[in-house]
Enzyme design. Structure first.
Site, short mmCIF file in Angstrom:
data_model
loop_
_atom_site.label_atom_id
_atom_site.label_comp_id
_atom_site.label_asym_id
_atom_site.label_seq_id
_atom_site.Cartn_x
_atom_site.Cartn_y
_atom_site.Cartn_z
N GLY A 13 0.83 -1.21 0.00
CA GLY A 13 0.00 0.00 0.00
C GLY A 13 0.87 1.25 0.00
O GLY A 13 0.53 2.25 0.63
N ARG A 16 0.89 5.71 -1.81
CA ARG A 16 0.53 7.02 -1.23
C ARG A 16 0.45 6.91 0.29
O ARG A 16 0.62 5.81 0.85
CB ARG A 16 -0.80 7.50 -1.81
CG ARG A 16 -1.96 6.61 -1.39
CD ARG A 16 -3.27 7.05 -1.99
NE ARG A 16 -4.37 6.46 -1.24
CZ ARG A 16 -5.52 6.07 -1.78
NH1 ARG A 16 -5.72 6.24 -3.06
NH2 ARG A 16 -6.46 5.54 -1.02
N ASP A 63 -2.44 -7.25 -5.61
CA ASP A 63 -3.53 -7.17 -4.62
C ASP A 63 -3.12 -8.09 -3.47
O ASP A 63 -3.00 -9.31 -3.67
CB ASP A 63 -4.83 -7.66 -5.28
CG ASP A 63 -6.00 -7.71 -4.32
OD1 ASP A 63 -5.79 -7.65 -3.08
OD2 ASP A 63 -7.15 -7.82 -4.80
N TYR A 154 -13.52 -2.87 10.27
CA TYR A 154 -12.15 -2.33 10.38
C TYR A 154 -11.57 -2.55 11.77
O TYR A 154 -10.41 -2.94 11.92
CB TYR A 154 -12.22 -0.85 10.02
CG TYR A 154 -10.91 -0.11 9.94
CD1 TYR A 154 -10.07 -0.26 8.84
CD2 TYR A 154 -10.54 0.79 10.94
CE1 TYR A 154 -8.88 0.47 8.75
CE2 TYR A 154 -9.35 1.52 10.85
CZ TYR A 154 -8.53 1.35 9.75
OH TYR A 154 -7.36 2.06 9.67
N ALA A 157 -10.63 -6.14 12.15
CA ALA A 157 -9.40 -6.44 11.41
C ALA A 157 -8.18 -5.89 12.14
O ALA A 157 -7.15 -6.56 12.27
CB ALA A 157 -9.48 -5.84 10.00
N LYS A 158 -8.28 -4.65 12.64
CA LYS A 158 -7.12 -4.01 13.28
C LYS A 158 -6.81 -4.64 14.64
O LYS A 158 -5.65 -4.69 15.06
CB LYS A 158 -7.35 -2.50 13.40
CG LYS A 158 -7.36 -1.77 12.05
CD LYS A 158 -6.14 -2.08 11.21
CE LYS A 158 -5.87 -1.06 10.12
NZ LYS A 158 -4.74 -1.47 9.24
N1 LIG Z 1 -4.93 7.52 8.01
C1 LIG Z 1 -5.20 7.18 9.25
O1 LIG Z 1 -5.69 7.98 10.05
C2 LIG Z 1 -4.94 5.77 9.75
C3 LIG Z 1 -5.17 5.51 11.09
C4 LIG Z 1 -4.93 4.24 11.57
C5 LIG Z 1 -4.48 3.25 10.72
N2 LIG Z 1 -4.27 3.51 9.41
C6 LIG Z 1 -3.80 2.42 8.57
O2 LIG Z 1 -2.60 2.77 7.92
C7 LIG Z 1 -2.53 2.12 6.64
C8 LIG Z 1 -2.31 3.15 5.56
O3 LIG Z 1 -3.38 4.08 5.58
P1 LIG Z 1 -3.40 5.45 4.73
O4 LIG Z 1 -4.12 6.42 5.57
O5 LIG Z 1 -2.05 5.75 4.20
O6 LIG Z 1 -4.41 4.99 3.55
P2 LIG Z 1 -4.49 5.37 2.01
O7 LIG Z 1 -5.89 5.03 1.61
O8 LIG Z 1 -3.98 6.74 1.75
O9 LIG Z 1 -3.47 4.33 1.35
C9 LIG Z 1 -3.71 2.95 1.38
C10 LIG Z 1 -3.00 2.31 0.19
O10 LIG Z 1 -3.27 0.89 0.22
C11 LIG Z 1 -3.52 0.48 -1.11
N3 LIG Z 1 -4.33 -0.74 -1.13
C12 LIG Z 1 -5.63 -0.88 -0.81
N4 LIG Z 1 -6.04 -2.15 -0.99
C13 LIG Z 1 -4.96 -2.84 -1.44
C14 LIG Z 1 -4.74 -4.19 -1.81
N5 LIG Z 1 -5.73 -5.09 -1.77
N6 LIG Z 1 -3.49 -4.56 -2.23
C15 LIG Z 1 -2.50 -3.65 -2.28
N7 LIG Z 1 -2.64 -2.34 -1.93
C16 LIG Z 1 -3.86 -1.95 -1.53
C17 LIG Z 1 -4.27 1.65 -1.73
O11 LIG Z 1 -4.25 1.56 -3.17
C18 LIG Z 1 -3.51 2.84 -1.17
O12 LIG Z 1 -2.42 3.23 -1.98
C19 LIG Z 1 -3.83 1.33 6.50
O13 LIG Z 1 -3.62 -0.01 6.91
C20 LIG Z 1 -4.75 2.05 7.46
O14 LIG Z 1 -5.79 1.21 7.88
C21 LIG Z 1 -4.49 4.76 8.90
#
Ligand SMILES: NC(=O)c1ccc[n+]([C@@H]2O[C@H](COP(=O)([O-])OP(=O)(O)OC[C@H]3O[C@@H](n4cnc5c(N)ncnc54)[C@H](O)[C@@H]3O)[C@@H](O)[C@H]2O)c1
Length: 253
Positions: A13, A16, A63, A154, A157-158
Site C-alpha cells: 500500500g 501514497r 492485490d 475495520y 481487522a485491526k
Molecule cells: N490515516 C489514518 O488515520 C490511519 C489511522 C490508523 C491506521 N491507518 C492504517 O494505515 C494504513 C495506511 O493508511 P493510509 O491512511 O495511508 O491509507 P491510504 O488510503 O492513503 O493508502 C492505502 C494504500 O493501500 C492500497 N491498497 C488498498 N487495498 C490494497 C490491496 N488489496 N493490495 C495492495 N494495496 C492496496 C491503496 O491503493 C492505497 O495506496 C492502512 O492499513 C490504514 O488502515 C491509517
C-alpha cells in the site's frame, strides 16, 4: 549476510499516504525498497522519490488479498532487489457503516485486505527471513482496534492484526525475527480525507475538529508513523517484539 549488504524492505500500500512515507523513510535508512500497491503505475511517484535521493526501489503491482499475486510479487522482489527481510503490512481500505447497514461484502473486503493480506504477504516472505536469520515485521493496526462507531469490520481487522503480530513474535523470534504493530490515531491521508467527505465535512474542518480531541493538539502526518516504523525495523530493535505502539498524539489503551 554480511552487515554491509543492503537489506530489502517490502512496503504494501505504498503508492501514497503512510505507506509512501514509510517507503521513502526506509530508503533513507539505507534499505532497498519494494513499493507494492494495487496498480504498479501508481507506485511510480514513490519509487521516483527514492531513486532521486540516490536510493534503490522497484514498483510492484499486486492485490495483497490474492495469494497468487502475492507469491508472484514476492518472487519478483527477491529476483530484482534481493531476499526481503523487512516487511511493513500497510495496505488498507475502509468500508465504514453502522452494523445494521454493513453488507457482507463490506465486511469481507476489509477483513480480506487487512488480515488475509497481511497473512499472505508475511507467509510469502517469512522463508527469506528465516534463511537470513533476520527479519523485521511491522503490521499497521489502528486506534480503531479499541472500538469505533461505524467500523465493526475495520476495528475487528485491526484488533485481529494485534493478535497476529504477537503470535508472529512468539513463533518467529528464535530466527532473529521481530514482529510489532504500529497503531496510528488520526493521520492526514487520502483515507481520512475520504472519511471527511463521507460525513459531509471539508477536510480542513474535519482535521481541526479531530485535533481538539488530541493531546498534542494536531492531527498526525504520514511521517509521524514512518518514524515509528523506522524504529521497529532498525538493526538495533532486535529485543523489541510483540509490541503494539499507539502513535496518536496522546495515550490510548
Ligand atoms: N490515516 C489514518 O488515520 C490511519 C489511522 C490508523 C491506521 N491507518 C492504517 O494505515 C494504513 C495506511 O493508511 P493510509 O491512511 O495511508 O491509507 P491510504 O488510503 O492513503 O493508502 C492505502 C494504500 O493501500 C492500497 N491498497 C488498498 N487495498 C490494497 C490491496 N488489496 N493490495 C495492495 N494495496 C492496496 C491503496 O491503493 C492505497 O495506496 C492502512 O492499513 C490504514 O488502515 C491509517
Amino acid at each position: 549476510m554480511s552487515t554491509t549488504e543492503q537489506r530489502v524492505a517490502v512496503v504494501t500500500g505504498a503508492a501514497r499516504g503512510i505507506g509512501a512515507a514509510t517507503a521513502v523513510r526506509l530508503a533513507a535508512e539505507g534499505r532497498a525498497v519494494a513499493v507494492i500497491d494495487l496498480d504498479e503505475a501508481a507506485c511510480k511517484d514513490t519509487v521516483e522519490k527514492i531513486t532521486a535521493a540516490g536510493g534503490r526501489a522497484i514498483a510492484v503491482g499486486a492485490d495483497v488479498s490474492d495469494e497468487a499475486q502475492v507469491q508472484a510479487a514476492i518472487a519478483r522482489v527477491a529476483e530484482e532487489l534481493g531476499a526481503p527481510t523487512i516487511l511493513v503490512n500497510n495496505a488498507g481500505v475502509l468500508r465504514d457503516n453502522l452494523l445494521f447497514k454493513m453488507s457482507v461484502s463490506d465486511w469481507d473486503t476489509v477483513l480480506n485486505v487487512h488480515l488475509r493480506g497481511s497473512f499472505l504477504v508475511t507467509k510469502a516472505i517469512q522463508k527469506h527471513m528465516v534463511d537470513a536469520g533476520f527479519g523485521r515485521i511491522v503490521n499497521l493496526s489502528s486506534s480503531s482496534a479499541l472500538g469505533n462507531r461505524g467500523q465493526a469490520n475495520y476495528s475487528a481487522a485491526k484488533a485481529g492484526l494485534q493478535g497476529f503480530t504477537k503470535t508472529l513474535a512468539i513463533e518467529l523470534g528464535k530466527f532473529g525475527i521481530t514482529a510489532n504493530a504500529v497503531a496510528p490515531g488520526f493521520i492526514a491521508t487520502d483515507m481520512t480525507a475520504a472519511t471527511a467527505e463521507r460525513v459531509g465535512m471539508g477536510f480542513d474542518e474535519f482535521k481541526a475538529a479531530a485535533a481538539t480531541q488530541i493531546p498534542v493538539a494536531r492531527v498526525g502526518e504520514p511521517d509521524d508513523i514512518a518514524n515509528a516504523i523506522a524504529f521497529f525495523t532498525g538493526e538495533a530493535a532486535g529485543f523489541v517484539s510483540g509490541q503494539v505502539l499507539y502513535v496518536a498524539g496522546g495515550p490510548l489503551d
